[in-house]
Design an enzyme around this catalytic site. Structure first.
Site, PDB file in Angstrom:
ATOM      1  N   ASP A 129      46.184  41.217  42.085  1.00 53.15           N
ATOM      2  CA  ASP A 129      45.365  41.155  43.203  1.00 53.15           C
ATOM      3  C   ASP A 129      45.842  39.972  44.307  1.00 53.15           C
ATOM      4  OD1 ASP A 129      43.672  42.952  43.600  1.00 53.15           O
ATOM      5  OD2 ASP A 129      42.277  42.059  42.063  1.00 53.15           O
ATOM      6  N   LYS A 173      41.185  53.416  41.502  1.00 48.79           N
ATOM      7  CA  LYS A 173      42.445  52.700  40.850  1.00 48.79           C
ATOM      8  C   LYS A 173      43.030  53.555  39.870  1.00 48.79           C
ATOM      9  CE  LYS A 173      40.434  48.245  42.774  1.00 48.79           C
ATOM     10  NZ  LYS A 173      39.577  47.156  42.482  1.00 48.79           N
ATOM     11  N   GLY A 220      39.532  55.572  56.252  1.00 50.23           N
ATOM     12  CA  GLY A 220      40.916  56.248  56.311  1.00 50.23           C
ATOM     13  C   GLY A 220      41.710  55.144  56.936  1.00 50.23           C
ATOM     14  N   GLY A 221      41.544  54.068  57.156  1.00 55.59           N
ATOM     15  CA  GLY A 221      42.539  53.129  57.722  1.00 55.59           C
ATOM     16  C   GLY A 221      43.153  52.184  56.707  1.00 55.59           C
ATOM     17  N   PRO A 243      73.899  27.023 -13.238  1.00 54.73           N
ATOM     18  CA  PRO A 243      72.610  26.155 -13.206  1.00 54.73           C
ATOM     19  C   PRO A 243      72.510  25.323 -11.879  1.00 54.73           C
ATOM     20  CG  PRO A 243      73.677  25.820 -15.376  1.00 54.73           C
ATOM     21  CD  PRO A 243      74.546  26.621 -14.708  1.00 54.73           C
ATOM     22  N   LEU A 244      73.506  25.428 -11.083  1.00 54.16           N
ATOM     23  CA  LEU A 244      73.419  24.707  -9.777  1.00 54.16           C
ATOM     24  C   LEU A 244      72.851  25.586  -8.572  1.00 54.16           C
ATOM     25  CD1 LEU A 244      76.953  23.144  -9.863  1.00 54.16           C
ATOM     26  CD2 LEU A 244      74.729  22.100 -10.608  1.00 54.16           C
ATOM     27  N   ILE A 267      36.959  51.159  40.641  1.00 55.69           N
ATOM     28  CA  ILE A 267      37.890  51.158  39.507  1.00 55.69           C
ATOM     29  C   ILE A 267      38.320  52.704  39.230  1.00 55.69           C
ATOM     30  CG2 ILE A 267      37.820  51.184  37.071  1.00 55.69           C
ATOM     31  CD1 ILE A 267      36.014  48.560  37.277  1.00 55.69           C
ATOM     32  N   GLN A 271      37.638  42.587  38.042  1.00 53.15           N
ATOM     33  CA  GLN A 271      36.746  43.400  39.224  1.00 53.15           C
ATOM     34  C   GLN A 271      35.686  42.596  39.646  1.00 53.15           C
ATOM     35  OE1 GLN A 271      37.670  46.582  40.697  1.00 53.15           O
ATOM     36  NE2 GLN A 271      35.903  46.150  41.777  1.00 53.15           N
TER      37      GLN A 271
END
Length: 953
Positions: free
Chosen positions: A143, A74, A291-292, A399-400, A71, A118
């Site tokens: 993901d 990321k 490293g790949g 009044p209406l 995490i 995760q």
């Protein structure tokens, strides 16, 4: 082919064309290139939409060290690129339901574009990982692990799904070699849902011929040896040997394994699933471990997140709702309101809640067409700037009525459905008294109304019933307390009020508050002296000072004065009392003005119901009712969500009287709506009666209490009402209009415009722009409508426009909406009319002189006495809520236009301390309407087969 690979190839070809070792595919270098590209993409997005950034949420359950490491990688990558990453931690004790609830909340958060869970889930409980994974919205599943995205990948919909990060990274590394994938024979070793299975699909839809090998595959080495492209994710250290590799193959090693190595400080080293030293002698290209593939997985997660944000911007404009509005097709002549209401099927209320950005845990559904909105919405949106605040009021009406509710809804429909603005209408809930009495339903009218009309006008969600129950509990408590005090000694009262439990007496929380109010510095009941016990148990209510009445939500004239306590069991303790209609209850006003559950609890406890014989105020807190009242009102405090005929949202909440109370819908509904619409949106609310009553109270009471600043006043005027103010014949409900109102009469109309001018001046006195909405009727002529618009502008209105929303819906109020938009852009110089610290009579005088045009006020003896009492009791600094006729600017309903030279008589003053105002009575105010000879209920019925209601309006 990447630059570094091309350079290497050139070097090796110069050795006679014989290559003795594979080229290394550097995931670290490629991922760096990806991140730099993504950083530019994010910058471009922010430039296009200021303040916008892609959002990534990482949900973790537990606290595994390896998960924490992944995490942190990321989060670091996200920060470098400019992605707003949020690490959501749940404890190991989190249940499956709690995890799913967190996912739902993140799914509904519009600032989160990517959501990953995760794995593994480090919980003490059994949690279904598949269920949790699939709970993530496919639109945010960066993901690529949901069944929806997996299914789309399997069928080749690569442009409409998220590809799992590791396979996507592998594909990018293969492309870096320059080797064409199409037509190649590819072998995938492993079939996991995260790597093997999606890698197979990805290669297949890039036109390779793909074989997947797994633990049950026979002669794996032979299958692998056929591969021109080999992707390995089997999870076994160095399982694939060099002699398995076909010469010249591209080898992608996804494995990460730890093997013993005494030369390393920690005694271990990391290896892949391929025996690297052997394989590099056979392959043309190969990824190292580490490293790949590893760095590419994180890079592809970031790429998916940025891609999700791009998709969001293609579909939505940040801060703008995407509402499906309903087109209306007006008929001529306009059908009845109920026919129009039923001509449109309301959209499901859960759909509307999603459209306006509400989260599922903020909504309580009441059937398919209405819902209550939780106050937690305010907390979530507390940093969101408010929208523009518009109040709809009117000239002094006939009044209406002149169509304020209809204009409120028509304006909201115009802003939302036609100008595509975020907009909320906020209106009062109607009482059932008028619904079954003389007025009928009240949900707006014509093609500008709230639907379903039946739901709006009847029980809704039960708020008024809750107020009835709470109010009558107070009334029952008052009489019961007086009865018990009159029939028991101090000791007997004390023993019953503070009963012994296993021989021990303890004060309840509310009793402890009373002890403190009495300045008794004790906590143990047994330590009170006889004098302290007397003060504690005796409220000593003076029956003649009781202001609290029972209520019912029905027009019932025979409850205006009653005698209670006539049963022999009450031992002759009778008194004269009355019933009010429920919406006249102070609890309704409390509901309308409260800011929070805590504030409502406080206000409910402050309500003064009477005075003691010593002249001290007696409150509901003194009666021990505060907690119980809050419990009864805990659901009523949540605003009710409905919709207009054209599908825009409406809050229907609270309905206090506009004379003895302030006549406005709730502060909470307005506050939530202002947050939901955002800074460019509009909230349109209505103030009861004319501007001299509802608008003045909206400003001086509601805005003072809420702290909200209004931007525009929409002042509704009609040719009919202005002719009445010009000296036209009386207008009576149920009687046809005289010809003066149905034929053009410019002279009469111009004379009556004096009332319009005065109400424009009243609104302008508060420093708010005024837009006049001329609500056009079919008998109005163009010349008459133009005269009113011209006069309004000359009188100081920001603008004045003709409106036909009753007949045409939102389309008929588009000009009004555009005028309101322009007016809202002007700076608001909002100011209150008076300082609450002024003496009571001075505040009354300011309102009477500045708003009504009176020469002065006269406090009759009872009013003068009450002013002195309330000042002595500490209530003199409350705002003023004038209770006067709505049919004239003066106290005399027969005086039309702009009366002058009158002194306003104040008959009495009463206190709504919990609501937070004093209300002077100008003349006699009825708080219990009666039924006419022919009530509306004659026409109301239910079809037992269809269950349709008829006759509401």
């Amino acid at each position: 082919m990447s630059h570094c690979l091309a350079a290497s190839r050139k070097c090796f070809l110069s050795l006679g064309g014989v290559r003795t070792v594979a080229f290394l595919i550097s995931g670290a270098k490629t991922s760096l290139q990806v991140r730099e590209r993504l950083k530019k993409d994010v910058a471009q997005m922010e430039e296009k939409v200021p303040g916008f950034r892609p959002g990534l949420a990482i949900l973790q359950v537990g606290d595994r060290e390896d998960s924490n490491l992944y995490i942190s990688m990321k989060l670091k990558a996200a920060a470098e690129i400019g992605i707003n990453a949020n690490h959501v931690r749940l404890p190991k004790t989190a249940s499956e339901d709690e995890v799913l609830s967190s996912i739902t909340s993140l799914n509904e958060d519009s600032t989160v574009h990517g959501l990953i869970v995760q794995l593994p889930l480090d919980s003490v409980h059994s949690i279904n990982t598949e269920k949790v994974t699939n709970a993530v919205s496919p639109d945010k599943d960066v993901d690529g692990l949901t069944s929806v995205n997996a299914g789309k990948l399997a069928r080749g919909d690569l442009g409409d799904c998220f590809i799992p990060c590791t396979p996507k990274g592998c594909l990018e590394l293969i492309r870096q070699t320059g080797v064409q994938i199409a037509g190649k024979r590819a072998v995938v070793l492993g079939r996991s849902k995260i790597v093997g299975a999606p890698m197979h699909d990805l290669l297949l839809w890039n036109h390779a011929t793909v074989t997947t090998c797994h633990s049950k595959t026979v002669n794996i080495a032979e299958e692998v040896n056929r591969a021109e492209i080999l992707v390995v994710g089997i999870g076994r250290a160095e399982m694939v040997k060099g002699d398995w590799i076909k010469p010249g193959a591209v080898v992608i090693d996804c494995g990460i394994n730890h093997v013993s190595d005494s030369t390393k400080p920690n005694g271990k080293r990391v290896v892949g699933d391929v025996a690297f030293q052997e394989a590099k002698e056979k392959a043309s290209y190969i990824t190292p471990v580490p490293g790949g593939v590893g760095p590419m997985t994180v890079a592809m997660l970031m790429e998916n997140t940025v891609e999700s944000a791009k998709r969001y911007l293609q579909k939505y404009t940040p801060g703008k709702w995407s509402i499906e509005c309903t087109a209306v097709n007006p008929e001529t002549p306009v059908p009845s309101d109920i026919v129009i209401s039923r001509s449109k099927v309301p959209k499901p209320i859960d759909k509307l809640t999603r459209e306006i950005g509400l989260h599922s845990d903020e909504v309580e559904f009441y059937g398919k067409t209405k819902a209550k909105i939780l106050l937690s919405t305010l907390k979530r949106l507390q940093k969101q700037p408010d929208g523009k605040y518009v109040v709809v009021t009117g000239i002094t009406p006939t009044p209406l009525g002149e169509g304020k509710s209809t204009t409120t809804i028509g304006l909201a429909q115009a802003l939302g459905a036609h100008l595509r603005m975020n907009v909320f209408a906020c209106v009062r809930q109607p009482s059932q008294g008028p619904t079954f009495g003389i007025k009928g339903g009240a949900a707006g009218g014509g093609y500008s109304q709230v639907i379903p009309m039946e739901e709006f006008n009847l029980h809704l969600t039960g708020d008024i019933h809750a107020i009835t129950a709470a109010n009558n509990l107070v009334a029952a408590a008052i009489d019961a307390r007086m009865f018990h005090e009159a029939t028991q000694s101090d000791k007997a009262l004390f023993n019953r009020l503070v009963p012994a439990n296993k021989g021990v007496r303890t004060f309840s929380d509310i009793q402890m508050r009373r002890i403190k109010k009495l300045n008794i510095e004790k906590t143990e009941p047994a330590t009170l002296t006889d004098e302290e016990i007397n003060r504690f148990v005796r409220l000593d209510i003076d029956p003649d000072t009781i202001t609290w009445q029972r209520v019912v939500d029905t027009n019932d004239r025979f409850l205006r004065k009653i005698t209670i306590g006539q049963s022999p069991t009450e031992k002759g303790f009778t008194r004269t009392a009355q019933y009010d209609i429920t919406v006249a209850s102070e609890i309704m006003a409390v509901l309308a003005l409260t800011h929070s559950l805590e504030d409502m609890r406080s206000r409910l406890g402050k309500m003064v119901v009477a005075s003691s014989k010593k002249g001290e105020p007696v409150t509901t807190e003194d009666l021990g009712l505060t907690g119980a009242l809050t419990v009864l009102m805990k659901d009523a405090i949540k605003p009710n969500l409905m919709q207009t005929l054209e599908g825009t949202p409406v809050f229907v909440h609270a309905g206090p009287f506009a004379n003895i109370a302030h006549g406005n819908s709730s502060v909470l509904a307005d506050k939530i709506a202002l947050k939901l619409v955002g800074p460019e949106g509009f909230v349109v609310t209505e103030a009861g009666f004319g501007a001299d009553i509802g608008m003045e109270k909206f400003f001086n009471i509601k805005c003072r209490s809420s702290g909200l600043c209004p931007h525009v006043v929409v002042l509704v005027a009609t040719v009919r009402a202005l002719k009445m103010h010009g000296g036209g014949p009386s207008v009576t409900a149920g009687v046809p209009l005289p010809k003066e109102y149905t034929e053009e009469n410019l002279e009469l109309l111009e004379k009556g415009c004096c009332n319009l001018r005065k109400q424009i001046e009243n609104a302008s006195a508060f420093g708010v722009a005024v837009v006049v909405a001329v609500n056009a009727f079919k008998t109005d002529t163009d010349a008459e409508l133009m005269l009113v618009c011209r006069f309004a502008k000359e009188a100081g209105a920001f603008d004045a426009v003709k409106c036909t929303h009753w007949a045409e819906g939102g389309k008929g109020a588009v000009d009004l909406a555009q005028a309101v938009q322009k007016a809202a852009q002007a700076p608001s110089n909002f100011q209150l009319l008076y300082d609450v610290e002024l003496p009571i009579v001075d505040k009354i005088r300011i309102i009477a002189q500045k708003i009504y045009g009176a020469d002065d006020v006269e406090l009759l003896p009872e009013a003068q006495h009450k002013a002195e009492v309330y000042t002595r009791q500490g209530f003199g600094n409350l705002p003023i809520c004038m209770a006067k006729t709505h049919l004239s600017l003066s106290h005399d309903p027969e005086k039309k236009g702009v009366p002058t030279g009158f002194v306003l008589p104040i008959r009495d003053i009463r206190a709504s301390v919990g609501a937070g105002f004093l209300y002077p009575l100008v003349g006699t105010m009825s708080t219990m309407p009666g039924l006419p000879t022919r009530p509306c209920f004659y026409d109301i019925d239910l079809d037992p087969e269809t269950e349709e209601i008829s006759g509401l309006f």
